[in-house]
Write an enzyme that holds these catalytic residues in place. Structure first.
Site, mmCIF file in Angstrom:
data_model
loop_
_atom_site.group_PDB
_atom_site.id
_atom_site.type_symbol
_atom_site.label_atom_id
_atom_site.label_comp_id
_atom_site.label_asym_id
_atom_site.label_seq_id
_atom_site.Cartn_x
_atom_site.Cartn_y
_atom_site.Cartn_z
ATOM 1 N N TYR A 1 8.827 28.992 48.618
ATOM 2 C CA TYR A 1 8.344 28.679 49.969
ATOM 3 C C TYR A 1 8.248 29.960 50.780
ATOM 4 O O TYR A 1 9.102 30.833 50.688
ATOM 5 C CB TYR A 1 9.289 27.705 50.672
ATOM 6 C CG TYR A 1 8.931 26.265 50.476
ATOM 7 C CD1 TYR A 1 7.885 25.688 51.193
ATOM 8 C CD2 TYR A 1 9.618 25.470 49.562
ATOM 9 C CE1 TYR A 1 7.542 24.375 51.010
ATOM 10 C CE2 TYR A 1 9.288 24.142 49.368
ATOM 11 C CZ TYR A 1 8.242 23.594 50.097
ATOM 12 O OH TYR A 1 7.891 22.289 49.916
ATOM 13 N N LYS B 1 -16.282 29.323 43.976
ATOM 14 C CA LYS B 1 -17.745 29.315 44.103
ATOM 15 C C LYS B 1 -18.325 30.644 43.613
ATOM 16 O O LYS B 1 -17.986 31.120 42.544
ATOM 17 C CB LYS B 1 -18.155 28.979 45.532
ATOM 18 C CG LYS B 1 -17.702 27.598 46.015
ATOM 19 C CD LYS B 1 -18.311 27.263 47.360
ATOM 20 C CE LYS B 1 -17.937 25.869 47.837
ATOM 21 N NZ LYS B 1 -16.571 25.809 48.407
ATOM 22 N N ARG C 1 -9.315 28.467 43.206
ATOM 23 C CA ARG C 1 -9.648 27.529 44.277
ATOM 24 C C ARG C 1 -8.744 27.817 45.475
ATOM 25 O O ARG C 1 -7.524 27.776 45.366
ATOM 26 C CB ARG C 1 -9.470 26.092 43.811
ATOM 27 C CG ARG C 1 -10.446 25.682 42.720
ATOM 28 C CD ARG C 1 -10.364 24.206 42.431
ATOM 29 N NE ARG C 1 -10.801 23.427 43.575
ATOM 30 C CZ ARG C 1 -12.078 23.107 43.826
ATOM 31 N NH1 ARG C 1 -13.026 23.503 43.003
ATOM 32 N NH2 ARG C 1 -12.405 22.387 44.873
ATOM 33 N N THR D 1 -14.383 30.132 50.932
ATOM 34 C CA THR D 1 -13.543 29.795 49.787
ATOM 35 C C THR D 1 -13.463 31.032 48.908
ATOM 36 O O THR D 1 -14.234 31.992 49.075
ATOM 37 C CB THR D 1 -14.126 28.620 48.984
ATOM 38 O OG1 THR D 1 -15.486 28.917 48.651
ATOM 39 C CG2 THR D 1 -14.060 27.327 49.771
ATOM 40 N N GLU E 1 6.646 29.989 54.391
ATOM 41 C CA GLU E 1 6.019 29.754 55.691
ATOM 42 C C GLU E 1 6.188 30.970 56.589
ATOM 43 O O GLU E 1 7.233 31.623 56.579
ATOM 44 C CB GLU E 1 6.634 28.540 56.388
ATOM 45 C CG GLU E 1 6.125 27.212 55.878
ATOM 46 C CD GLU E 1 6.996 26.632 54.791
ATOM 47 O OE1 GLU E 1 6.946 25.419 54.600
ATOM 48 O OE2 GLU E 1 7.723 27.409 54.137
#
Length: 486
Positions: free
Chosen positions: A73, A282, A288, A279, A75
């Site tokens: 984690y 693509k 992704r 993104t 954050e």
């Protein structure tokens, strides 16, 4: 640039052995997942992928996602986390941001968004916070945020909720996050859409400017998911400046063409936009995920993406973004990006020479939008028939689509994935011939009530078999992950 491993035979054997060991571990826990994963590789190897929003990431990018960064984690922001022990996450996020800034010439880069939609939502809220929150709070004098009454917050909510956004309509080629009413972006803002010229199906900058003068949006959104042409971002900047709007560009679809220097000058959004979202898959050919670029003015607000919109950033994906962005900074990637555009043009010309109808009459980016009305089909029928014939596409609305967003009248075709496999312009002409042959051999059928169906169809066996045979010939010429054997 085809996606080759650039390895010796010995290296390929070692890589294959490593993957087999990996799959044996997965299989020991849940064999169905191992088998589905193997089958996905087989399916991707054996189909012509023409979905404009899909590509193939390199093995280094894929490998980077399968690490213990997944377990952490983190954050917060670089150097300012809400959890201890995030020094290595700081490193990979810093590297990703550094590569993004250098690659795109941006002042600031934010690599945390989990997807393009997350990037857009973070950008919207950051713009609102930057443009409105501080001036609005000033009205309440010396009160801090914690001291605001419910009535104060109601005033703020009304102010936030009545801001205006002007984005490209869905049927003109925009994205659902550009203010489409069922999407949260259409609920956050007082929204209007701009379309294209009814005759040319091209952006009409004068009409857009007039609409912006009348509506006066806080945010003008440029970018697309199904518009087969380039945008003049210098003109978009002029329009935004005239009405005092923030110019936000969603380049998720064409980021690879910007990174690869196919789009330069007025067609490069970064020098002109206040905020750019994208993104990282693509045409950029990474994992992704999403990313935001901006001027220094908006950086502090975007840096509050967590906890403003996002939860814990995905360290393993940010690491993979760093690897993909490093790949995109090579001369080989620039060659690849140019080949993507050349292949799209060849595909369009091949379709037009066979009397197919294309929205805007062609393309000058990475995608082609095929209008299937002259075949007597809906987009859904065409999509399904092509899939049966080994060609993977997606149905898409065309301007003023009579069949709506579900059945549609169009099929969107893109060249990033096949270009990654090494397809050439002559290969794309062969693909165009396959597409037209399949659609000419497809006929709508009726529903059980005898009415014309928008979904059911008949495709002749001969046309399907011929397409599958030709598809396999092309795929064999350009193998996916050559040398990797599971």
């Amino acid at each position: 640039m085809p996606l080759t491993l650039r390895r010796t035979v010995s290296d390929l054997e070692s890589i294959s052995a490593a993957y087999r060991t990996l799959f044996s571990m997965i299989e020991a826990v849940e064999p169905r997942v191992a088998e589905a994963t193997r089958q996905e590789l087989t399916d991707q190897r054996n189909s012509l992928k023409l979905i404009a929003s899909e590509n193939y990431a390199s093995l280094p990018v894929l490998a980077t996602m399968g690490t213990w960064f997944s377990d952490k984690y983190a954050e917060g922001t670089i150097g300012h986390r809400f959890y201890a022990g995030c020094q290595n996450v700081d490193t990979v996020e810093s590297v990703a941001a550094e590569h993004a800034r250098e690659l795109f010439g941006a002042k600031y880069a934010y690599a945390q968004p989990h997807s393009g939609i997350d990037a857009n939502l973070t950008a919207y809220w950051a713009i609102l916070a930057h443009k409105i929150e501080s001036p609005a709070l000033a009205e309440f004098g010396a009160k801090g945020v914690a001291e605001l009454s419910e009535a104060d917050w109601e005033t703020l909510r009304r102010r936030f909720g009545d801001q205006r956004l002007l984005g490209m309509s869905l049927d003109a080629g925009g994205h659902l996050t550009h203010g489409f009413r069922p999407n949260v972006s259409g609920k956050m803002f007082h929204q209007r859409s701009y379309g294209t010229n009814p005759e040319t199906q091209l952006l009409d900058y004068d009409a857009l400017a007039a609409q912006a003068r009348e509506f006066r949006p806080l945010i003008l959104v440029a970018g697309y998911s199904a518009y087969p042409r380039r945008i003049n971002f210098a003109k978009m900047r002029e329009i935004a400046d005239e009405v005092g709007a923030v110019l936000m560009v969603d380049m998720a679809h064409f980021a690879g063409l910007v990174a690869g220097k196919v789009f330069t000058g007025d067609e490069d959004p970064v020098p002109f936009a206040d905020v750019v979202t994208t993104t990282t898959h693509k045409s950029l050919r990474g994992p992704r995920g999403g990313m935001i670029l901006s001027t220094e003015e908006y950086a502090p607000s975007i840096d509050r993406g967590c906890p403003l919109v996002l939860g814990g950033p995905l360290g393993h994906v940010m690491a993979a973004k760093a690897v993909a962005l490093a790949e995109a900074r090579t001369a080989e990637f620039q060659t690849y990006a140019q080949n993507v555009a050349d292949n799209a043009k060849a595909l369009a010309e091949g379709l037009l020479s066979r009397d197919a109808q294309l929205v805007t009459g062609g393309t000058d980016n990475h995608l082609v939008l095929l209008d299937v009305r002259n075949f007597g089909l809906t987009g859904r029928q065409a999509e399904a028939a092509l899939l049966d014939a080994g060609i993977v596409t997606n149905r898409n609305a065309v301007p003023n689509d009579p069949n709506g967003a579900w059945y549609t009248t169009g099929v969107r075709l893109g060249t990033p994935a096949l270009t990654t496999r090494g397809f050439t312009t002559s290969d794309m002409d062969a693909v165009a011939d396959m597409i037209v042959s399949v659609l000419k051999s497809t006929t709508p059928t009726t529903t059980s009530a005898g009415a014309p169906s928008k979904a059911k169809f008949d495709l002749t066996d001969d046309a399907r078999d011929a397409s599958l045979t030709e598809a396999q010939r092309l795929l064999d010429l350009h193998p996916l992950y050559p040398g990797l054997e599971l």
